[in-house]
Design a protein around this motif. Sequence first.
Motif, PDB file in Angstrom:
ATOM      1  N   ASP A 352       0.861  -1.187   0.000  1.00 25.80           N
ATOM      2  CA  ASP A 352       0.000   0.000   0.000  1.00 25.80           C
ATOM      3  C   ASP A 352       0.892   1.229   0.000  1.00 25.80           C
ATOM      4  O   ASP A 352       1.570   1.528   0.993  1.00 25.80           O
ATOM      5  CB  ASP A 352      -0.894  -0.031   1.239  1.00 25.80           C
ATOM      6  N   PRO A 354       1.749   4.983   0.233  1.00 26.66           N
ATOM      7  CA  PRO A 354       1.100   6.166   0.804  1.00 26.66           C
ATOM      8  C   PRO A 354       0.971   7.296  -0.219  1.00 26.66           C
ATOM      9  O   PRO A 354       1.881   7.539  -1.005  1.00 26.66           O
ATOM     10  CB  PRO A 354       2.028   6.559   1.959  1.00 26.66           C
ATOM     11  N   ALA A 365      -2.430   3.461   3.848  1.00 26.48           N
ATOM     12  CA  ALA A 365      -1.142   3.715   4.498  1.00 26.48           C
ATOM     13  C   ALA A 365      -0.795   5.198   4.433  1.00 26.48           C
ATOM     14  O   ALA A 365      -1.093   5.881   3.450  1.00 26.48           O
ATOM     15  CB  ALA A 365      -0.045   2.895   3.824  1.00 26.48           C
ATOM     16  N   ARG A 366      -0.159   5.660   5.483  1.00 28.45           N
ATOM     17  CA  ARG A 366       0.303   7.048   5.542  1.00 28.45           C
ATOM     18  C   ARG A 366       1.673   7.093   6.215  1.00 28.45           C
ATOM     19  O   ARG A 366       2.014   6.233   7.033  1.00 28.45           O
ATOM     20  CB  ARG A 366      -0.681   7.922   6.326  1.00 28.45           C
ATOM     21  N   SER A 367       2.452   8.103   5.879  1.00 26.21           N
ATOM     22  CA  SER A 367       3.793   8.230   6.426  1.00 26.21           C
ATOM     23  C   SER A 367       4.006   9.633   6.974  1.00 26.21           C
ATOM     24  O   SER A 367       3.204  10.541   6.742  1.00 26.21           O
ATOM     25  CB  SER A 367       4.822   7.942   5.330  1.00 26.21           C
ATOM     26  N   TRP A 377       6.194   5.278   9.307  1.00 21.61           N
ATOM     27  CA  TRP A 377       4.757   5.105   9.114  1.00 21.61           C
ATOM     28  C   TRP A 377       3.965   5.832  10.190  1.00 21.61           C
ATOM     29  O   TRP A 377       4.321   5.809  11.365  1.00 21.61           O
ATOM     30  CB  TRP A 377       4.394   3.620   9.162  1.00 21.61           C
ATOM     31  N   ASP A 379       0.473   5.274   9.617  1.00 23.42           N
ATOM     32  CA  ASP A 379      -0.612   4.292   9.517  1.00 23.42           C
ATOM     33  C   ASP A 379      -0.160   3.214   8.542  1.00 23.42           C
ATOM     34  O   ASP A 379       0.174   3.521   7.390  1.00 23.42           O
ATOM     35  CB  ASP A 379      -1.893   4.960   9.028  1.00 23.42           C
ATOM     36  N   ILE A 380      -0.145   1.956   8.977  1.00 21.71           N
ATOM     37  CA  ILE A 380       0.318   0.874   8.098  1.00 21.71           C
ATOM     38  C   ILE A 380      -0.827   0.208   7.343  1.00 21.71           C
ATOM     39  O   ILE A 380      -0.584  -0.719   6.561  1.00 21.71           O
ATOM     40  CB  ILE A 380       1.114  -0.188   8.880  1.00 21.71           C
ATOM     41  N   GLY A 381      -2.072   0.658   7.551  1.00 18.13           N
ATOM     42  CA  GLY A 381      -3.187   0.030   6.868  1.00 18.13           C
ATOM     43  C   GLY A 381      -3.227  -1.463   7.163  1.00 18.13           C
ATOM     44  O   GLY A 381      -3.156  -1.874   8.317  1.00 18.13           O
ATOM     45  N   MET A 383      -0.959  -3.624   5.883  1.00 18.61           N
ATOM     46  CA  MET A 383       0.349  -4.222   5.599  1.00 18.61           C
ATOM     47  C   MET A 383       0.808  -5.085   6.776  1.00 18.61           C
ATOM     48  O   MET A 383       0.669  -4.679   7.938  1.00 18.61           O
ATOM     49  CB  MET A 383       1.376  -3.138   5.276  1.00 18.61           C
ATOM     50  N   ARG A 392       4.691   4.397  15.532  1.00 17.55           N
ATOM     51  CA  ARG A 392       3.935   5.126  14.515  1.00 17.55           C
ATOM     52  C   ARG A 392       3.411   6.430  15.095  1.00 17.55           C
ATOM     53  O   ARG A 392       3.023   6.502  16.264  1.00 17.55           O
ATOM     54  CB  ARG A 392       2.804   4.259  13.973  1.00 17.55           C
TER      55      ARG A 392
END
Length: 432
Positions: A352, A354, A365-367, A377, A379-381, A383, A392
């Motif tokens: 995923d 980001p 996902a967000r970084s 990260w 948010d790892i969704g 993964m 995080r």
Amino acid sequence: MTSFGRFVAAARARGALVVQPRMGFSEPARMRAGLRATKGAADAVAGTLTIDSYTRVGDEPSAVRALGRGVPLNGYPITSYSPDTSRWVLDGIAEDGFPVQVRHGSARPQRIVAALARLGLTATEGGPVSYCLPYGRTPLVDSVRNWQETCERLAALRADGAEPHLESFGGCMLGQLCPPGLLVAISALEGVFFHRAGLRSISLSYAQQTSPAQDRQAVRALRRLAAELLPETDWHIVVYTYMGVYPRTTRGAHALLEDSAALAVTAGAQRLIVKTAAEAHRIPTVDENVRALRIAADAAARAAGDDDTDEGSDPADNPVYAEARALVDAVLGLDADLGTALLKAFERGYLDVPYCLHPDNAGRARSHIDETGRLTWSDIGAMPIGRVTGRRGSRLTATGLHDALTFVQRRYDHPDHDGGRTPAAVPLLQEV
């Protein structure tokens, strides 16, 4: 036919980092002049034919119309010129000591690869994920099929005595704000995809990010994965000078380029894709490309004695490796066919990217950039890295995203920045 892999290996044997531009012009005489000029820029230079945007998406009629009207394109339209024209561009320039790689950005590369093969060229780059998600809305299933056909076409050149070379663009997803563990995993997975299609000369990529220490971990993790996953293969690692928002000052741009060359040398990479000081403003000239190659080669030579880690060996506790290995193992376990496994991985969010807007990307996902400058990260969704990834943080606000995108530019353009040895402090990101 020139062997790209052997050229890189020979340069490494004599202690030289291969430096390479991303250069492409639509006018044949200018393309030839650019290749000739870059050929002599440093001890070990690889040539580049970068393909234009029309050709990348298979729109040759638009490329031909532009050429007929004298409108310059942003690259060389290899499928629109006759083979005789392109052979003239390369004649007396492309050789064992100066291999030319075709770079294109296409999720449908079959015609491009057929054209380069007719010219006796054997090196290109891309991949089913890396030349799909960042470049448009081509369905991933189509890109996987297209790249399977392309890899098989390239591998077939081995029957004629050639050793075709394919570079994964997987370490460069979207250029920035993609944590290194995912970049390393995608590059490694594409390398395995190439290998299973019959290729035996492969390079894996990594794009310089926000933290020199984390970048060294990433390159060493990629080396370790390549050794584990690509048996009986001639492989090497290629580093890309930072691909995000570039410094606007010449001083800052050159410092960033020098740091990327030092990264490549100290972490054990063998090739560097350079950027010029013009990147923040416009397409660079031939002279600017030549200058960038020389700056990078000089910086690499200065860094040659700085590596005290046994040629970039990877320590057992490398967190980037742990994250990348978890992703690779999860994807390889989804299906015996790697193309199918990649499709399943994106469907389930195991991979995923980001901030990637492609319809086949989960987008959960967000970084963010933490207080030490590392890209991590928030948010790892879905993964499968929860057990190995570090702490995080909070999700970025719109202002925080802008700050993250300009983090490197602001650091290197800062008046107190001293050429990359001690990066200037940058304000912390605004987060919720």
